[in-house]
Enzyme design. Structure first.
Site, short mmCIF file in Angstrom:
data_model
loop_
_atom_site.label_atom_id
_atom_site.label_comp_id
_atom_site.label_asym_id
_atom_site.label_seq_id
_atom_site.Cartn_x
_atom_site.Cartn_y
_atom_site.Cartn_z
N HIS A 30 -1.24 -1.33 -4.34
CA HIS A 30 -2.50 -1.01 -3.66
C HIS A 30 -2.57 0.49 -3.38
O HIS A 30 -1.67 1.06 -2.77
CB HIS A 30 -2.59 -1.82 -2.37
N ASP A 88 -4.80 3.55 -1.80
CA ASP A 88 -5.85 3.82 -0.83
C ASP A 88 -6.44 5.21 -1.01
O ASP A 88 -5.79 6.22 -0.71
CB ASP A 88 -5.28 3.69 0.59
N GLY A 148 1.25 -2.15 4.10
CA GLY A 148 1.80 -0.81 3.99
C GLY A 148 3.05 -0.68 4.83
O GLY A 148 4.18 -0.78 4.34
N SER A 149 2.85 -0.52 6.14
CA SER A 149 4.01 -0.29 7.00
C SER A 149 5.01 -1.45 6.96
O SER A 149 6.22 -1.23 6.98
CB SER A 149 3.57 0.01 8.43
N MET A 196 -12.19 4.25 -0.19
CA MET A 196 -12.82 4.43 1.12
C MET A 196 -13.54 5.77 1.05
O MET A 196 -13.14 6.76 1.66
CB MET A 196 -11.75 4.39 2.21
N MET A 202 -11.20 -6.35 5.63
CA MET A 202 -10.42 -5.39 6.41
C MET A 202 -10.07 -6.01 7.77
O MET A 202 -10.95 -6.49 8.48
CB MET A 202 -11.21 -4.09 6.65
N GLY A 247 -2.61 -4.32 8.93
CA GLY A 247 -1.80 -5.03 9.92
C GLY A 247 -1.18 -6.32 9.44
O GLY A 247 -0.81 -7.18 10.25
N MET A 266 -9.08 7.92 0.17
CA MET A 266 -9.89 8.26 1.36
C MET A 266 -10.47 9.66 1.20
O MET A 266 -9.81 10.55 0.66
CB MET A 266 -9.00 8.23 2.61
N ASP A 294 -6.48 -6.64 4.25
CA ASP A 294 -5.95 -5.28 4.30
C ASP A 294 -5.94 -4.77 5.74
O ASP A 294 -7.00 -4.60 6.34
CB ASP A 294 -6.82 -4.38 3.42
N PHE A 336 -6.29 4.53 8.32
CA PHE A 336 -4.89 4.81 8.65
C PHE A 336 -4.04 3.56 8.45
O PHE A 336 -4.51 2.45 8.66
CB PHE A 336 -4.77 5.27 10.11
N GLY A 337 -2.78 3.78 8.08
CA GLY A 337 -1.82 2.69 8.06
C GLY A 337 -1.28 2.45 9.47
O GLY A 337 -1.52 3.24 10.38
N HIS A 389 -8.44 0.98 -3.85
CA HIS A 389 -9.34 0.73 -2.73
C HIS A 389 -10.02 2.05 -2.37
O HIS A 389 -9.39 2.94 -1.79
CB HIS A 389 -8.50 0.19 -1.56
N SER A 402 0.85 -1.19 0.00
CA SER A 402 0.00 0.00 0.00
C SER A 402 0.88 1.23 0.00
O SER A 402 1.66 1.45 0.94
CB SER A 402 -0.89 0.02 1.24
C1 DX5 Z 1 -6.21 1.22 5.77
C2 DX5 Z 1 -5.77 0.99 4.34
C3 DX5 Z 1 -4.65 0.02 4.23
C4 DX5 Z 1 -3.40 0.45 4.90
C5 DX5 Z 1 -2.68 -0.76 5.40
O1 DX5 Z 1 -7.27 2.05 5.80
O2 DX5 Z 1 -6.84 0.52 3.55
O3 DX5 Z 1 -4.42 -0.35 2.87
O4 DX5 Z 1 -2.53 1.18 4.10
O5 DX5 Z 1 -1.59 -0.34 6.13
P1 DX5 Z 1 -0.83 -1.31 7.14
O6 DX5 Z 1 -0.32 -2.45 6.34
O7 DX5 Z 1 0.27 -0.43 7.66
O8 DX5 Z 1 -1.83 -1.71 8.18
ZN ZN Z 2 -6.42 -0.42 1.50
#
Ligand code: DX5
Ligand code: ZN
Length: 229
Positions: free
Chosen positions: A37, A39, A198-199, A72, A141, A178, A41, A176, A147-148, A70, A12
């Site tokens: 990916h 995101d 992501g992280s 949101m 989810m 953690g 928002m 998606d 948030f990541g 994705h 992500s």
């Molecule tokens: C959360 C996003 C994810 C996010 C995942 O709202 O949809 O795609 O970037 O980040 P991590 O992998 O750090 O949880």
């Molecule tokens: Zn996402």
């Protein structure tokens, strides 16, 4: 984009350097990402804002794999054509984003994209029981979106139930939130085949030190495939 059950890692870019998306996308793909990916928002459906269709269109020439968008956002339908024009391969809407997800999935396919639907942690698998022939991807989810870097929420039973409901339909299950080498095995075992991270992909690396992205991607993949790196 053909269907197989091999594990796909979808970094992500929410965790990338926002001043440097082009190079970040090139770096993760060179380091083994299967999909990218993205995101989106809106500060309304989720309490955070990222980017819109113009930015996504600017990412497109850098993405050589699959651009997995994705959404949101709510509403979704007025923006479907804009994301088709931006070059999304997969466009995912939340089932909670409005009363007409059935129509939304049809409209996404009609616009020439693969149609995904995402389920928040509080939404049961059964919510999608009548939508399985209209979708190419179900995004489970494992955090509340926005948030990541949030803590993984265990959705193993939901993933297993969805895989049963899907049967032999060519539908991806994407996870998606953690996802890291510790959480990847349980979701893969339950039936997920696309892992967003992501992280866990971007941590410790940068475009000037991209091999760290490669190590991170390989450890998530190895964990999901059952071989601890
Ligand atoms: C959360 C996003 C994810 C996010 C995942 O709202 O949809 O795609 O970037 O980040 P991590 O992998 O750090 O949880
Ligand atoms: Zn996402």
């Amino acid at each position: 984009m053909s269907f197989d059950h091999k594990i796909k890692i979808a970094p992500s870019i929410l965790s990338a350097d926002f001043a440097n998306f082009g190079q970040e996308i090139q770096a993760i793909e060179a380091q083994g990402a299967d999909w990218v990916h993205v995101d989106v928002m809106d500060g309304h459906f989720v309490p955070n804002l990222t980017f819109g269709p113009m930015a996504v269109k600017a990412f497109r020439p850098h993405v050589k794999t699959v651009m997995d968008v994705h959404l949101m956002i709510a509403p979704v339908d007025p923006y479907i054509d804009a994301y088709a024009d931006a070059g999304a391969d997969v466009l995912t809407a939340h089932v909670e984003a409005g009363p007409h997800i059935h129509r939304t999935l049809q409209a996404i396919r009609a616009a020439g994209m693969k149609a995904g639907m995402a389920l928040n942690p509080g939404t049961p698998a059964e919510a999608v029981a009548h939508l399985l022939d209209l979708t190419d991807l179900i995004c489970v989810m494992t955090v509340n979106p926005g948030f990541g870097g949030q803590k993984f929420i265990d959705m193993t039973a939901k993933i297993r139930r969805l895989r049963e409901m899907i049967g032999d339909r060519p539908v991806h299950i994407e996870i998606d939130g953690g996802v890291d080498p510790n959480t990847a095995p349980q979701v893969a075992q339950a039936g997920a085949d696309v892992l967003v991270a992501g992280s866990a992909v971007f941590k410790g690396g940068s475009v000037s030190d991209p091999s760290v992205y490669g190590e991170n991607i390989r450890s998530i993949r190895a964990a999901a495939e059952g071989v601890w790196a």
